[in-house]
Design a protein around this motif. Structure first.
Motif, PDB file in Angstrom:
ATOM      1  N   ASP A  86      51.550  17.469  71.291  1.00 49.49           N
ATOM      2  CA  ASP A  86      52.004  16.594  70.197  1.00 49.49           C
ATOM      3  C   ASP A  86      51.282  16.941  68.885  1.00 49.49           C
ATOM      4  N   HIS A  87      50.817  18.143  68.807  1.00 50.86           N
ATOM      5  CA  HIS A  87      50.177  18.786  67.634  1.00 50.86           C
ATOM      6  C   HIS A  87      49.091  17.996  66.920  1.00 50.86           C
ATOM      7  N   GLN A  88      49.018  16.676  67.071  1.00 53.70           N
ATOM      8  CA  GLN A  88      47.908  15.890  66.512  1.00 53.70           C
ATOM      9  C   GLN A  88      47.660  16.179  65.031  1.00 53.70           C
ATOM     10  N   LEU A  89      48.737  16.195  64.260  1.00 49.39           N
ATOM     11  CA  LEU A  89      48.556  16.359  62.816  1.00 49.39           C
ATOM     12  C   LEU A  89      48.289  14.995  62.193  1.00 49.39           C
ATOM     13  N   LEU A  90      47.683  15.025  61.033  1.00 47.56           N
ATOM     14  CA  LEU A  90      47.455  13.774  60.303  1.00 47.56           C
ATOM     15  C   LEU A  90      48.573  13.612  59.286  1.00 47.56           C
ATOM     16  N   PHE A  91      49.332  12.540  59.432  1.00 46.63           N
ATOM     17  CA  PHE A  91      50.528  12.389  58.612  1.00 46.63           C
ATOM     18  C   PHE A  91      50.248  11.810  57.232  1.00 46.63           C
ATOM     19  N   ASP A  92      49.003  11.470  56.992  1.00 50.25           N
ATOM     20  CA  ASP A  92      48.720  10.912  55.665  1.00 50.25           C
ATOM     21  C   ASP A  92      48.209  11.975  54.692  1.00 50.25           C
ATOM     22  N   ARG A  93      48.322  13.249  55.087  1.00 50.78           N
ATOM     23  CA  ARG A  93      47.904  14.294  54.152  1.00 50.78           C
ATOM     24  C   ARG A  93      48.788  15.520  54.307  1.00 50.78           C
ATOM     25  N   SER A  94      48.708  16.385  53.315  1.00 55.48           N
ATOM     26  CA  SER A  94      49.630  17.520  53.246  1.00 55.48           C
ATOM     27  C   SER A  94      49.336  18.543  54.344  1.00 55.48           C
ATOM     28  N   VAL A  95      50.269  19.468  54.507  1.00 54.19           N
ATOM     29  CA  VAL A  95      50.105  20.585  55.429  1.00 54.19           C
ATOM     30  C   VAL A  95      48.802  21.327  55.108  1.00 54.19           C
ATOM     31  N   TYR A  96      48.603  21.599  53.829  1.00 51.21           N
ATOM     32  CA  TYR A  96      47.395  22.309  53.417  1.00 51.21           C
ATOM     33  C   TYR A  96      46.139  21.570  53.884  1.00 51.21           C
ATOM     34  N   ASP A  97      46.084  20.267  53.623  1.00 53.77           N
ATOM     35  CA  ASP A  97      44.887  19.496  53.977  1.00 53.77           C
ATOM     36  C   ASP A  97      44.672  19.433  55.480  1.00 53.77           C
ATOM     37  N   ASN A  98      45.772  19.389  56.239  1.00 52.07           N
ATOM     38  CA  ASN A  98      45.648  19.416  57.696  1.00 52.07           C
ATOM     39  C   ASN A  98      44.994  20.709  58.163  1.00 52.07           C
ATOM     40  N   VAL A  99      45.483  21.808  57.626  1.00 51.64           N
ATOM     41  CA  VAL A  99      44.976  23.107  58.069  1.00 51.64           C
ATOM     42  C   VAL A  99      43.536  23.311  57.585  1.00 51.64           C
ATOM     43  N   ALA A 100      43.202  22.703  56.437  1.00 53.74           N
ATOM     44  CA  ALA A 100      41.865  22.889  55.868  1.00 53.74           C
ATOM     45  C   ALA A 100      40.785  22.111  56.632  1.00 53.74           C
ATOM     46  N   LEU A 101      41.205  21.099  57.404  1.00 54.98           N
ATOM     47  CA  LEU A 101      40.233  20.187  58.028  1.00 54.98           C
ATOM     48  C   LEU A 101      39.124  20.882  58.829  1.00 54.98           C
ATOM     49  N   PRO A 102      39.456  21.836  59.724  1.00 51.59           N
ATOM     50  CA  PRO A 102      38.365  22.470  60.484  1.00 51.59           C
ATOM     51  C   PRO A 102      37.370  23.198  59.579  1.00 51.59           C
ATOM     52  N   LEU A 103      37.867  23.737  58.472  1.00 51.83           N
ATOM     53  CA  LEU A 103      36.973  24.469  57.561  1.00 51.83           C
ATOM     54  C   LEU A 103      36.065  23.503  56.816  1.00 51.83           C
ATOM     55  N   GLU A 104      36.619  22.341  56.477  1.00 55.62           N
ATOM     56  CA  GLU A 104      35.778  21.335  55.809  1.00 55.62           C
ATOM     57  C   GLU A 104      34.691  20.862  56.759  1.00 55.62           C
ATOM     58  N   ILE A 105      35.076  20.671  58.012  1.00 57.80           N
ATOM     59  CA  ILE A 105      34.101  20.246  59.009  1.00 57.80           C
ATOM     60  C   ILE A 105      32.980  21.273  59.122  1.00 57.80           C
ATOM     61  N   SER A 106      33.351  22.546  59.077  1.00 54.74           N
ATOM     62  CA  SER A 106      32.348  23.592  59.225  1.00 54.74           C
ATOM     63  C   SER A 106      31.604  23.880  57.931  1.00 54.74           C
ATOM     64  N   GLY A 107      32.025  23.252  56.850  1.00 55.90           N
ATOM     65  CA  GLY A 107      31.292  23.395  55.606  1.00 55.90           C
ATOM     66  C   GLY A 107      31.563  24.676  54.838  1.00 55.90           C
ATOM     67  N   PHE A 108      32.793  25.140  54.881  1.00 57.59           N
ATOM     68  CA  PHE A 108      33.146  26.313  54.080  1.00 57.59           C
ATOM     69  C   PHE A 108      33.283  25.913  52.615  1.00 57.59           C
ATOM     70  N   SER A 109      33.120  26.895  51.738  1.00 53.10           N
ATOM     71  CA  SER A 109      33.281  26.620  50.309  1.00 53.10           C
ATOM     72  C   SER A 109      34.764  26.471  49.992  1.00 53.10           C
ATOM     73  N   GLN A 110      35.051  25.810  48.878  1.00 51.10           N
ATOM     74  CA  GLN A 110      36.449  25.585  48.501  1.00 51.10           C
ATOM     75  C   GLN A 110      37.218  26.893  48.382  1.00 51.10           C
ATOM     76  N   ARG A 111      36.553  27.909  47.857  1.00 48.28           N
ATOM     77  CA  ARG A 111      37.240  29.196  47.673  1.00 48.28           C
ATOM     78  C   ARG A 111      37.608  29.790  49.021  1.00 48.28           C
ATOM     79  N   ASP A 112      36.649  29.768  49.944  1.00 48.30           N
ATOM     80  CA  ASP A 112      36.929  30.295  51.285  1.00 48.30           C
ATOM     81  C   ASP A 112      38.026  29.497  51.962  1.00 48.30           C
ATOM     82  N   ILE A 113      37.964  28.177  51.783  1.00 49.61           N
ATOM     83  CA  ILE A 113      38.962  27.323  52.422  1.00 49.61           C
ATOM     84  C   ILE A 113      40.354  27.698  51.926  1.00 49.61           C
TER      85      ILE A 113
END
Ligand code: ADP
Ligand code: MG
Lengths: 221, 322
Positions: A86-113
């Protein structure tokens, strides 16, 4: 890379997995199959530390994962990319923000993200949908967003539980070829699926479970 | 469909490297997101802020009132009285004569004579030691003169007067009657204690309100927390937005509380001024002031953060991926 050694998983009065011993090598792609209730999901949940084995040893990357404590679980899970039926996407944010979530958790810089999210969306063919709301996408597109999120942090292991469960054969085949593409660049892929027709056409090892027991594919591919 | 993987070298990517800039960025984002989520539910947010504001405003207002009261009290002219305990063997007539001579002094407004028997009765009722005194053979008290100094006698002159009187042969001992000051001080201390007590209760109420707000926020974002935990988000990451929600709610509540105090102050300042005018005082009322506003706001923020931390520890752990 992944090793089960005499692993049992017992729920109150029921053995979900019994005496499972097998090895999955780095860079391998394997299917996990069996009827509903055979123990496929339990197999993957043990790997993700959503459950703990009742007995036996589970080794990932040379480490006995029963040694991973509560505090280490989050970091441990980051070693995997995980795709859900059931893919477990978050429907309150965009496709981009969904895909970015693991990188934010890992603390990547905005440019890398930004760079990595675009690359991941490109690979699943959704680069033009980065601003879309996931709820407005088709089932196949949602699953591809889920896959993009699973691979965006470039994990060495990709786990998927019935990733094509809700899709028609055409879309299912596309999703599977996507997984194969990731496997070709070195990602170890483990996919649970009861769709034997689909997976037997692909030439990968098939591990078969029945009533929690290993009945096929336990030996090396 | 594009399944080419040209851009990505391998799956064996670089491990995550926590960068300060990224951490700061996520903090800013979490702070902004939390604020935005609160603004998207204006009614619920406002209700929380008002409740917290009132809970903080009440003790703050009482404290302010008390500060003003003790400031006024310290400026009020002390209607001090001196008690002169006369020599044991001086007679009542001698005492009356001595009183008459003293009454002529400019620094003394009035002198009255208290017979030793009256003094004993007064002492007995004052102290409640009736039964003890009844057992006494002799009255141990001497005749006493009650001296009221003139109104314009200041503290220094009062001491000089007390010294002079103490040096007189008729006088055994001079007692400065400061009981009323002690009474006032005790009353103020009592009220202050009450304010501290109710203040603590109100702040506890504010903490509960805020903790409940955070609990609801956590419930509303349950799916998100599950997904974050599934894909390897740590406690710190999952906790952050809620700590910010608590911080913002606390700061908002504190600020609103300060506004309420200011409003209350305006509301009572007119009658308070006329009351002070009756006492012919040039005393000016002390408001909350900018420092007070900042202090209350920071206090609100601290309480918000504390409540959020409590709620998060309690509820976040319970949300686990299934
Ligand atoms: N949390 C649980 N509590 C009790 N029984 C469970 C739990 N999870 C799974 N099971 C049981 O374990 C068996 C294997 O389940 P599962 O691994 O989900 O199978 P599959 O994914 O192959 O359909 C089933 O009989 C299921 O009812
Ligand atoms: Mg299953």
């Amino acid at each position: 890379m992944i090793e089960f050694d005499r692993v049992n998983k017992r729920f109150e009065h029921h053995d979900a997995l019994r005496d499972i011993s097998l090895t999955i090598d780095a860079g391998e792609m394997v299917f996990l199959t069996g009827h509903s209730g055979a123990g496929k999901s339990t197999f993957l949940r043990l790997l993700m530390l959503l459950e703990r084995a009742s007995s036996g040893t589970l080794t990932v990357n040379g480490r006995d994962i029963s040694k991973v404590g509560r505090r280490g679980i989050a970091r441990y899970r980051r070693e995997f990319g995980i795709v859900f039926q059931d893919h477990q996407l978050l429907f309150d944010r965009s496709v981009y923000d969904n895909v970015a979530l693991p990188l934010e958790i890992s603390g990547f810089s905005q440019r890398d993200i930004e760079r990595r999210v675009r690359a991941a969306l490109d690979k699943v063919g959704l680069l033009d949908r980065e601003n879309a709301q996931p709820a407005l996408l088709s089932g196949g597109e949602q699953q591809r967003v889920g896959i993009a999120r699973a691979v965006v942090a470039r994990p060495k292991i990709l786990l998927a539980d019935e990733p094509t469960g809700n899709l028609d054969p055409q879309l299912s085949a596309e999703i599977m070829s996507l997984f194969e593409a990731f496997n070709r660049v070195g990602v170890t892929v483990v996919i649970a699926s009861h769709d034997l027709a689909l997976i037997s056409r692909l030439r990968h090892r098939i591990i078969t479970l029945k009533g929690g027991r290993l009945v096929g594919g336990g030996g090396q591919g | 469909m594009n399944t080419k993987l040209s851009a990505q070298k391998t799956g064996l990517g670089l491990g995550p490297r926590p960068q300060l800039a990224a951490w700061v960025h996520h903090h800013r984002q979490a702070a902004a997101d939390s604020l935005q989520k609160m603004l998207m539910e204006p009614i619920a947010t406002l209700l929380t802020l008002v409740a917290v504001g009132i809970a903080l405003a009440l003790p703050a207002a009482l404290w302010l009132l008390l500060d003003n009261a003790s400031a006024v009290a310290s400026r009020v002219e002390a209607p001090t009285r001196l008690s002169l305990l006369l020599d044991d063997d001086s007679s009542f007539e001698a005492a009356e004569r001595f009183a008459d001579t003293l009454a002529t002094r400019v620094d003394i407004a009035a002198v009255s004579v208290l017979h030793r028997d009256e003094a004993l009765v007064l002492f007995a009722t004052d102290t409640g030691l009736d039964s003890l005194l009844q057992g006494l053979q002799d009255n141990p008290l001497p005749h006493t003169l009650l001296v009221t100094p003139a109104v314009d006698v200041g503290t220094e002159q009062l001491e000089a007067l007390a010294d002079f009187l103490g040096g007189r042969p008729e006088v055994d001992e001079v007692v400065l009657d400061t009981r009323w000051i002690a009474r006032l001080d005790t009353t103020i201390a009592l009220v202050r204690q009450l304010v501290v007590g109710t203040g603590a209760l109100m702040i506890l109420g504010a903490i509960l309100i805020l903790a409940n707000t955070i609990r609801l926020a956590i419930e509303a974002r349950r799916d998100e927390i599950v997904v974050i935990k599934l894909i390897g988000g740590g406690d710190g990451f999952a906790r952050r937005p809620f700590l910010y929600t608590g911080l913002w709610a606390g700061i908002g509540g504190g600020l609103l509380g300060a506004l309420l105090v200011l409003g209350l102050f305006l509301f009572v300042s007119a009658p308070a001024r006329s009351l002070l005018a009756l006492y012919d005082s040039d005393f000016t009322l002390q408001g909350l002031g900018l420092v007070g506003v900042i202090r209350l706001t920071l206090m609100g923020g601290a309480i918000g953060l504390l409540s959020a931390a409590q709620a998060v520890t309690l509820h976040l752990r319970r949300i686990e991926p299934r």
